[in-house]
Design a protein around this motif. Structure first.
Motif, short mmCIF file in Angstrom:
data_model
loop_
_atom_site.label_atom_id
_atom_site.label_comp_id
_atom_site.label_asym_id
_atom_site.label_seq_id
_atom_site.Cartn_x
_atom_site.Cartn_y
_atom_site.Cartn_z
N LEU A 1 0.81 -1.21 0.00
CA LEU A 1 0.00 0.00 0.00
C LEU A 1 0.85 1.27 0.00
N THR A 2 2.01 1.21 0.64
CA THR A 2 2.91 2.36 0.61
C THR A 2 3.37 2.62 -0.82
N PHE A 3 3.75 1.57 -1.52
CA PHE A 3 4.19 1.70 -2.91
C PHE A 3 3.06 2.24 -3.78
N ILE A 4 1.86 1.67 -3.64
CA ILE A 4 0.72 2.09 -4.46
C ILE A 4 0.35 3.54 -4.16
N MET A 5 0.30 3.91 -2.89
CA MET A 5 -0.10 5.27 -2.54
C MET A 5 0.96 6.30 -2.89
N GLU A 6 2.23 5.92 -2.86
CA GLU A 6 3.27 6.85 -3.32
C GLU A 6 3.07 7.17 -4.80
N LEU A 7 2.86 6.14 -5.60
CA LEU A 7 2.63 6.37 -7.03
C LEU A 7 1.35 7.15 -7.27
N LEU A 8 0.29 6.76 -6.57
CA LEU A 8 -1.01 7.42 -6.75
C LEU A 8 -0.97 8.87 -6.31
N SER A 9 -0.36 9.14 -5.17
CA SER A 9 -0.33 10.51 -4.65
C SER A 9 0.56 11.42 -5.50
N LEU A 10 1.72 10.93 -5.90
CA LEU A 10 2.59 11.75 -6.75
C LEU A 10 1.95 12.00 -8.11
N LEU B 1 -10.65 18.08 -8.38
CA LEU B 1 -10.75 18.03 -6.92
C LEU B 1 -10.76 16.59 -6.42
N PHE B 2 -11.45 15.71 -7.12
CA PHE B 2 -11.46 14.30 -6.72
C PHE B 2 -10.08 13.67 -6.90
N ILE B 3 -9.38 14.04 -7.95
CA ILE B 3 -8.02 13.51 -8.18
C ILE B 3 -7.11 13.88 -7.01
N LEU B 4 -7.25 15.07 -6.49
CA LEU B 4 -6.38 15.51 -5.40
C LEU B 4 -6.85 15.07 -4.02
N GLU B 5 -8.15 15.10 -3.79
CA GLU B 5 -8.62 14.93 -2.43
C GLU B 5 -8.97 13.49 -2.04
N VAL B 6 -9.34 12.66 -2.98
CA VAL B 6 -9.62 11.26 -2.63
C VAL B 6 -8.35 10.54 -2.17
N PRO B 7 -7.21 10.68 -2.87
CA PRO B 7 -5.99 10.08 -2.32
C PRO B 7 -5.57 10.71 -0.98
N MET B 8 -5.88 11.99 -0.79
CA MET B 8 -5.56 12.63 0.48
C MET B 8 -6.34 11.98 1.62
N VAL B 9 -7.61 11.72 1.40
CA VAL B 9 -8.43 11.06 2.43
C VAL B 9 -7.93 9.63 2.65
N LEU B 10 -7.58 8.93 1.58
CA LEU B 10 -7.04 7.57 1.72
C LEU B 10 -5.71 7.58 2.47
N ASP B 11 -4.85 8.54 2.18
CA ASP B 11 -3.58 8.65 2.90
C ASP B 11 -3.81 8.90 4.39
N THR B 12 -4.79 9.73 4.71
CA THR B 12 -5.12 10.00 6.10
C THR B 12 -5.58 8.73 6.80
N LEU B 13 -6.45 8.01 6.15
CA LEU B 13 -6.97 6.77 6.72
C LEU B 13 -5.86 5.73 6.90
N LEU C 1 2.40 12.05 2.50
CA LEU C 1 1.72 12.08 1.19
C LEU C 1 0.42 12.86 1.28
N GLY C 2 -0.31 12.67 2.36
CA GLY C 2 -1.55 13.43 2.56
C GLY C 2 -1.28 14.92 2.71
N ILE C 3 -0.22 15.27 3.44
CA ILE C 3 0.13 16.68 3.59
C ILE C 3 0.56 17.28 2.25
#
Length: 139
Positions: free
Chosen positions: A46-55, A90-102, A115-117
């Motif tokens: 999940l760290t690998f996936i979220m790094e790619l997704l967030s960047l 907005l969804f592109i930016l904020e949905v991964p932000m919410v996922l990163d927070t969770l 990543l969320g920050i």
């Protein structure tokens, strides 16, 4: 134009409020913290996936209106296209932000927090003010 800007503001603030609500629920111990700290394999994946997704989300969210097809659509169908592409941005930016927070509170891994920050810091550059909405359909 004002209605579109108002709806985009509602979308932006609702998703931001969702992230803030998650932080408040976890920090006040209403929701348990660190439920998945023992599962290192899923944390790595999940760290690998979220790094790619967030960047990718940060790049795409900030550059979306510069793409030729999006820009042409904004020039041709101003209000409809602005609502469509603005909400997508907005969804592109904020949905991964919410996922990163969770995921930060599930795994207590600071990578998810950073990543969320990072995505949170992208929001002032795309926040849908009336002047920004007008500028994006007039250029």
């Amino acid at each position: 134009m004002k209605e579109v800007c108002k709806y985009l503001n509602i979308i932006c603030l609702c998703l931001l409020a969702m992230a803030i609500a998650l932080v408040l629920l976890f920090e006040t111990d209403i929701l348990p913290v660190g439920l998945m700290t023992y599962d290192k394999q899923s944390e790595f994946v999940l760290t690998f996936i979220m790094e790619l997704l967030s960047l990718g989300a940060a790049f795409l969210g900030l550059r979306l209106f510069r793409f030729k097809t999006v820009h042409d659509d904004l020039m041709a169908r101003t209000d409809v296209a602005l609502f469509k592409w603005g909400s997508i941005r907005l969804f592109i930016l904020e949905v991964p932000m919410v996922l990163d927070t969770l995921l930060y509170y599930f795994y207590m891994n600071t990578t998810f927090g950073y990543l969320g920050i990072m995505l949170l810091l992208c929001l002032p550059f795309v926040y849908p003010t009336l002047s920004r909405c007008e500028a994006e359909v007039c250029e």
